[in-house]
Design a protein around this motif. Structure first.
Motif, PDB file in Angstrom:
ATOM      1  N   VAL A  85      13.540  44.362  -7.990  1.00 38.31           N
ATOM      2  CA  VAL A  85      13.438  43.389  -8.824  1.00 38.31           C
ATOM      3  C   VAL A  85      11.824  42.432  -8.529  1.00 38.31           C
ATOM      4  O   VAL A  85      10.919  43.819  -8.453  1.00 38.31           O
ATOM      5  CB  VAL A  85      13.351  42.340  -6.354  1.00 38.31           C
ATOM      6  N   LEU A  87       7.677  41.114  -9.725  1.00 40.89           N
ATOM      7  CA  LEU A  87       7.755  39.860  -8.963  1.00 40.89           C
ATOM      8  C   LEU A  87       6.400  39.307 -10.607  1.00 40.89           C
ATOM      9  O   LEU A  87       6.291  40.343 -10.385  1.00 40.89           O
ATOM     10  CB  LEU A  87       6.788  40.332  -7.901  1.00 40.89           C
ATOM     11  N   GLY A 106      16.710  41.314  -9.863  1.00 40.19           N
ATOM     12  CA  GLY A 106      16.337  39.694  -9.571  1.00 40.19           C
ATOM     13  C   GLY A 106      14.636  39.342 -10.243  1.00 40.19           C
ATOM     14  O   GLY A 106      14.321  41.111 -10.782  1.00 40.19           O
ATOM     15  N   TYR A 107      14.121  38.287 -10.357  1.00 41.60           N
ATOM     16  CA  TYR A 107      13.121  37.926 -10.799  1.00 41.60           C
ATOM     17  C   TYR A 107      13.266  36.906  -9.539  1.00 41.60           C
ATOM     18  O   TYR A 107      13.420  35.657  -9.168  1.00 41.60           O
ATOM     19  CB  TYR A 107      13.634  37.365 -11.857  1.00 41.60           C
ATOM     20  N   VAL A 108      11.666  37.198  -9.450  1.00 42.66           N
ATOM     21  CA  VAL A 108      10.773  35.969  -8.404  1.00 42.66           C
ATOM     22  C   VAL A 108       9.923  36.445  -8.488  1.00 42.66           C
ATOM     23  O   VAL A 108       9.277  36.603  -9.502  1.00 42.66           O
ATOM     24  CB  VAL A 108      10.452  37.012  -6.517  1.00 42.66           C
ATOM     25  N   LYS A 110       6.097  33.768  -8.473  1.00 38.58           N
ATOM     26  CA  LYS A 110       4.618  34.023  -7.348  1.00 38.58           C
ATOM     27  C   LYS A 110       4.432  32.442  -8.446  1.00 38.58           C
ATOM     28  O   LYS A 110       3.802  32.245  -8.771  1.00 38.58           O
ATOM     29  CB  LYS A 110       3.800  35.246  -8.433  1.00 38.58           C
ATOM     30  N   TYR A 112       5.782  33.118  -4.266  1.00 38.67           N
ATOM     31  CA  TYR A 112       7.479  33.131  -3.486  1.00 38.67           C
ATOM     32  C   TYR A 112       7.673  32.806  -2.278  1.00 38.67           C
ATOM     33  O   TYR A 112       6.835  31.960  -1.614  1.00 38.67           O
ATOM     34  CB  TYR A 112       8.056  34.442  -3.871  1.00 38.67           C
ATOM     35  N   GLU A 116      13.908  32.205  -0.552  1.00 41.44           N
ATOM     36  CA  GLU A 116      14.079  32.499  -1.814  1.00 41.44           C
ATOM     37  C   GLU A 116      14.101  34.319  -2.181  1.00 41.44           C
ATOM     38  O   GLU A 116      15.361  35.201  -2.482  1.00 41.44           O
ATOM     39  CB  GLU A 116      13.375  32.355  -2.629  1.00 41.44           C
ATOM     40  N   LEU A 117      12.976  34.916  -1.372  1.00 40.07           N
ATOM     41  CA  LEU A 117      12.729  36.343  -1.411  1.00 40.07           C
ATOM     42  C   LEU A 117      13.867  37.268  -0.880  1.00 40.07           C
ATOM     43  O   LEU A 117      14.141  38.243  -1.630  1.00 40.07           O
ATOM     44  CB  LEU A 117      11.221  36.668  -1.147  1.00 40.07           C
ATOM     45  N   VAL A 120      17.441  36.880  -2.879  1.00 42.78           N
ATOM     46  CA  VAL A 120      17.057  37.964  -4.440  1.00 42.78           C
ATOM     47  C   VAL A 120      17.341  39.637  -3.809  1.00 42.78           C
ATOM     48  O   VAL A 120      18.054  40.091  -4.388  1.00 42.78           O
ATOM     49  CB  VAL A 120      15.804  37.831  -4.688  1.00 42.78           C
TER      50      VAL A 120
END
Length: 375
Positions: A85, A87, A106-108, A110, A112, A116-117, A120
């Motif tokens: 994933v 960040l 996944g793609y999170v 910032k 975050y 949500e984290l 994902v």
């Protein structure tokens, strides 16, 4: 994913901002995950990945070092599959596209949000598990197709082999009958050669029977009590022309010479011959070539045989493939890719198993065999 399951999940954090890395660690621990390590550069990330073997990586795209997070992820996944994933504070479409091409789970963005984290991460872990199961299912289907192809080919091959094999047995019977009136019966070299021919014919016959067994599952050999030392002696005698021709030393060691197992005698003989022949082919060009076979009791129910040769082991990138049907590293005409896969099928059929000992500095196969009859 509930809290009980998440406790067993290890996550590696790759983030070069110390405060954010600590915040991520606290968040993951509060979610019930285990943090396997924190890396602030690509080199540290790769080292921690192989030393801690995490189940998932949280990878910042912009990190210290010559490579960014996407390049580091590519290096890791070339060695071993793992969900990653990404960040980043960067919402640039080109960066997002690179991460997508790399196969991001996944793609999170910032800063975050903790919930949500967590979502994902859970989706990434579930997707990875589903892909893994689908891959295993496809692999099983592929092997089934390969075995079906082998069955079609083998039906004709078996017929072609059986005819000359019958002639060999008939000729041997005739020779033995005529030996009664010949001085050759007292010639140890002649009788030893005849024994080798007979055992070689038995090896061919057992191979044919085992291939036929892959086609016709109803044809089962019964388990009987077998003396390990005796059957190893027979298997090595059949392969002695290889060891003498290639100057390979044979070493036999055991703390319990009178060990017994319950197995199909012809089937176990074929497995041992396959493994000894494979070892001979693998080490034939080494200056100090040897094969060492040892065996010992594991417990009251099982015994293990270790077949070790002087080779330097199986390369890591093909270890998972060596038991696949039709997989071979030998040159065309030297191997079929059936020896190890067939040996695995035979051993499992009688309640045993075969494994590669990856920790051994040489090439070592471990056979586990039952000491009592298994239904």
């Amino acid at each position: 994913m509930n809290a009980n399951n998440s406790k067993h999940i290890k996550i590696l954090i790759v983030e070069d901002e110390a405060i954010l890395a600590k915040s991520l660690e606290d968040s993951l621990i509060s979610m019930g995950y285990t943090v396997s390590g924190i890396a602030d550069s690509g080199i540290k990330a790769i080292m921690l990945f192989f030393s801690t073997e995490p189940d998932l990586i949280l990878m910042d795209i912009r990190i210290k070092g010559a490579k960014d997070g996407i390049e580091v992820a590519d290096n890791i996944r070339q060695q071993k599959s793992v969900p990653i994933v990404f960040l980043t504070a960067n919402q640039d479409p080109a960066t997002f596209e690179r991460a997508k091409i790399e196969g991001a789970f996944g793609y999170v963005l910032k800063p975050y949000q903790e919930r949500e984290l967590q979502i994902v991460i859970e989706i990434a872990l579930n997707q990875f598990e589903m892909r893994k199961k689908n891959f295993e299912m496809e692999l099983s289907l592929l092997n089934a197709e390969k075995l079906g192809t082998i069955g079609t080919l083998s039906a004709g091959i078996i017929h072609d082999i059986n005819a000359p094999l019958s002639n060999i047995y008939a000729s041997l019977d005739l020779i033995y009958k005529n030996l009664k009136d010949s001085d050759l019966i007292n010639d140890p070299k002649f009788t030893k050669s005849l024994n080798k021919i007979e055992k070689g014919a038995q090896a061919i016959k057992s191979t044919v029977q085992n291939y036929r067994g892959m086609i016709d599952k109803n044809e089962n050999e019964e388990s009987i009590m077998i003396n390990i030392k005796n059957i190893l002696k027979d298997a090595f005698e059949v392969c002695s022309y290889l060891t003498s021709e290639k100057k390979i030393k044979f070493i036999e060691l055991s703390s319990s010479p009178d060990s017994y197992v319950y197995f199909g005698k012809v089937s176990l003989f074929q497995v041992l011959v396959n493994l000894i022949r494979n070892a001979c082919d693998a080490i034939e060009n080494l200056p100090d070539a040897w094969i060492k076979i040892t065996w010992e009791d594991i417990n009251e129910k099982f015994l293990k045989i270790l077949i070790v040769d002087s080779g330097s082991g199986i390369p890591e990138n093909i270890r998972e493939k060596i038991f696949d049907t039709l997989f071979t590293t030998k040159k065309p005409g030297k191997g079929t890719g059936l020896g190890l896969s067939l040996s695995k099928i035979i051993l499992e059929k009688f309640g045993g198993k075969i494994e590669l000992d990856a920790e051994c500095p040489n090439t070592c196969f471990v056979l586990t065999l039952p000491k009592e009859k298994i239904n």
